[in-house]
Design a protein around this motif. Structure first.
Motif, PDB file in Angstrom:
ATOM      1  N   ASP A 124       0.841  -1.201   0.000  1.00  0.00           N
ATOM      2  CA  ASP A 124       0.000   0.000   0.000  1.00  0.00           C
ATOM      3  C   ASP A 124       0.875   1.249   0.000  1.00  0.00           C
ATOM      4  O   ASP A 124       0.853   2.049   0.946  1.00  0.00           O
ATOM      5  N   LEU A 125       1.611   1.431  -1.047  1.00  0.00           N
ATOM      6  CA  LEU A 125       2.519   2.568  -1.166  1.00  0.00           C
ATOM      7  C   LEU A 125       1.712   3.855  -1.310  1.00  0.00           C
ATOM      8  O   LEU A 125       0.770   3.921  -2.101  1.00  0.00           O
ATOM      9  N   SER A 126       2.073   4.866  -0.540  1.00  0.00           N
ATOM     10  CA  SER A 126       1.355   6.139  -0.566  1.00  0.00           C
ATOM     11  C   SER A 126       1.629   6.866  -1.891  1.00  0.00           C
ATOM     12  O   SER A 126       2.602   6.573  -2.580  1.00  0.00           O
ATOM     13  N   PRO A 127       0.785   7.846  -2.236  1.00  0.00           N
ATOM     14  CA  PRO A 127       1.039   8.640  -3.439  1.00  0.00           C
ATOM     15  C   PRO A 127       2.411   9.325  -3.404  1.00  0.00           C
ATOM     16  O   PRO A 127       3.094   9.414  -4.418  1.00  0.00           O
ATOM     17  N   ALA A 128       2.807   9.789  -2.222  1.00  0.00           N
ATOM     18  CA  ALA A 128       4.140  10.397  -2.096  1.00  0.00           C
ATOM     19  C   ALA A 128       5.223   9.353  -2.337  1.00  0.00           C
ATOM     20  O   ALA A 128       6.264   9.641  -2.943  1.00  0.00           O
ATOM     21  N   GLY A 129       4.979   8.120  -1.892  1.00  0.00           N
ATOM     22  CA  GLY A 129       5.922   7.025  -2.129  1.00  0.00           C
ATOM     23  C   GLY A 129       6.041   6.696  -3.605  1.00  0.00           C
ATOM     24  O   GLY A 129       7.135   6.386  -4.103  1.00  0.00           O
ATOM     25  N   VAL A 130       4.927   6.773  -4.322  1.00  0.00           N
ATOM     26  CA  VAL A 130       4.934   6.517  -5.767  1.00  0.00           C
ATOM     27  C   VAL A 130       5.780   7.579  -6.478  1.00  0.00           C
ATOM     28  O   VAL A 130       6.606   7.260  -7.339  1.00  0.00           O
ATOM     29  N   ILE A 131       5.589   8.841  -6.096  1.00  0.00           N
ATOM     30  CA  ILE A 131       6.376   9.927  -6.691  1.00  0.00           C
ATOM     31  C   ILE A 131       7.857   9.735  -6.366  1.00  0.00           C
ATOM     32  O   ILE A 131       8.718   9.886  -7.236  1.00  0.00           O
ATOM     33  N   TYR A 132       8.135   9.371  -5.118  1.00  0.00           N
ATOM     34  CA  TYR A 132       9.525   9.159  -4.708  1.00  0.00           C
ATOM     35  C   TYR A 132      10.174   8.022  -5.504  1.00  0.00           C
ATOM     36  O   TYR A 132      11.299   8.160  -5.982  1.00  0.00           O
ATOM     37  N   THR A 133       9.465   6.907  -5.663  1.00  0.00           N
ATOM     38  CA  THR A 133      10.049   5.777  -6.391  1.00  0.00           C
ATOM     39  C   THR A 133      10.288   6.126  -7.863  1.00  0.00           C
ATOM     40  O   THR A 133      11.254   5.655  -8.471  1.00  0.00           O
ATOM     41  N   ARG A 134       9.429   6.971  -8.409  1.00  0.00           N
ATOM     42  CA  ARG A 134       9.640   7.409  -9.796  1.00  0.00           C
ATOM     43  C   ARG A 134      10.910   8.265  -9.893  1.00  0.00           C
ATOM     44  O   ARG A 134      11.703   8.123 -10.816  1.00  0.00           O
ATOM     45  N   ARG A 135      11.117   9.137  -8.918  1.00  0.00           N
ATOM     46  CA  ARG A 135      12.337   9.960  -8.883  1.00  0.00           C
ATOM     47  C   ARG A 135      13.585   9.086  -8.736  1.00  0.00           C
ATOM     48  O   ARG A 135      14.604   9.319  -9.374  1.00  0.00           O
ATOM     49  N   VAL A 136      13.492   8.080  -7.869  1.00  0.00           N
ATOM     50  CA  VAL A 136      14.624   7.171  -7.674  1.00  0.00           C
ATOM     51  C   VAL A 136      14.921   6.430  -8.977  1.00  0.00           C
ATOM     52  O   VAL A 136      16.092   6.245  -9.350  1.00  0.00           O
ATOM     53  N   THR A 137      13.900   6.018  -9.685  1.00  0.00           N
ATOM     54  CA  THR A 137      14.091   5.350 -10.978  1.00  0.00           C
ATOM     55  C   THR A 137      14.806   6.285 -11.950  1.00  0.00           C
ATOM     56  O   THR A 137      15.715   5.856 -12.681  1.00  0.00           O
ATOM     57  N   GLN A 138      14.417   7.562 -11.969  1.00  0.00           N
ATOM     58  CA  GLN A 138      15.079   8.542 -12.831  1.00  0.00           C
ATOM     59  C   GLN A 138      16.546   8.710 -12.454  1.00  0.00           C
ATOM     60  O   GLN A 138      17.417   8.807 -13.330  1.00  0.00           O
ATOM     61  N   VAL A 139      16.836   8.731 -11.156  1.00  0.00           N
ATOM     62  CA  VAL A 139      18.222   8.860 -10.700  1.00  0.00           C
ATOM     63  C   VAL A 139      19.038   7.656 -11.165  1.00  0.00           C
ATOM     64  O   VAL A 139      20.163   7.803 -11.646  1.00  0.00           O
ATOM     65  N   TRP A 140      18.455   6.455 -11.047  1.00  0.00           N
ATOM     66  CA  TRP A 140      19.175   5.264 -11.511  1.00  0.00           C
ATOM     67  C   TRP A 140      19.398   5.303 -13.028  1.00  0.00           C
ATOM     68  O   TRP A 140      20.443   4.867 -13.507  1.00  0.00           O
ATOM     69  N   CYS A 141      18.440   5.834 -13.766  1.00  0.00           N
ATOM     70  CA  CYS A 141      18.629   5.990 -15.223  1.00  0.00           C
ATOM     71  C   CYS A 141      19.850   6.862 -15.499  1.00  0.00           C
ATOM     72  O   CYS A 141      20.701   6.508 -16.328  1.00  0.00           O
TER      73      CYS A 141
END
Length: 192
Positions: A124-141
């Motif tokens: 149950d990832l929060s909306p803020a968690g979803v945004i954070y994971t997307r940012r982390v994915t961008q950083v890894w890219c």
């Protein structure tokens, strides 16, 4: 019987993981000591075992893990056929390229790779968690692009010792540093 088979499969998986992580050092010392005639079959065997035993936490990771092993097999096979050792150096470039493709393509999907991994432990990832994971994915890219270009530079430079130092040491330190920074940031954000 199946328990013994599972143990053997687990041992093979761990041996191949260690061998893949040690790839730059193995190539550097193997080329100096044995040459391509002995090194190529050994590396080929490691990649074949990795291809046969790789299992990721997500089906997408399993596919890309097997693709990375297949890239290793292709590079080793071409190196052995052409008797050209420099092709072995391009494996880290292939790994970074494939990981970039995996992470970048997931940004176009409903869930990024990092979000899917996060949901394994926190469904149950929060909306803020979803945004954070997307940012982390961008950083890894961004990391895979930079790391891939540095790996390519070490290949083109032609200095196998520099290649082994970067791809077998510095690159892993940078990965660990990025993971550590991300962990610290995540823990701080969870406290807010």
């Amino acid at each position: 019987m199946s328990e013994a088979r599972n143990r053997v499969a687990t041992i093979i998986r761990w041996v191949t993981i260690v061998a893949i992580v040690a790839y730059p050092v193995a190539v550097w010392s193997g080329l100096k000591t044995w040459g391509i005639g002995i090194l190529a079959p050994l590396l080929g065997l490691v990649f074949i075992l990795r291809l046969l035993t790789f299992r990721g936490k997500l089906s997408q990771l399993t596919f890309f893990g097997k693709a990375i092993a297949a890239a290793g097999i292709v590079l080793v096979a071409i190196s052995a056929l052409l008797r050209e050792t420099s092709l072995l150096l391009y494996y880290p470039v292939a790994v970074n390229t494939l990981l970039f493709i995996l992470f970048f393509s997931s940004l176009r999907a409903r869930q990024s790779v990092v979000e899917r991994l996060a949901r394994l432990s926190e469904p149950d990832l929060s909306p803020a968690g979803v945004i954070y994971t997307r940012r982390v994915t961008q950083v890894w890219c961004l990391f895979f692009v930079c790391n891939g270009f540095l790996a390519l530079y070490t290949c083109l430079k032609g200095d196998v010792a520099l290649w082994a130092l970067y791809n077998g040491g510095i690159s892993y330190l940078l990965i660990g540093l990025l993971m550590g920074i991300e962990w610290i940031v995540r823990k701080r954000l969870q406290r807010l």
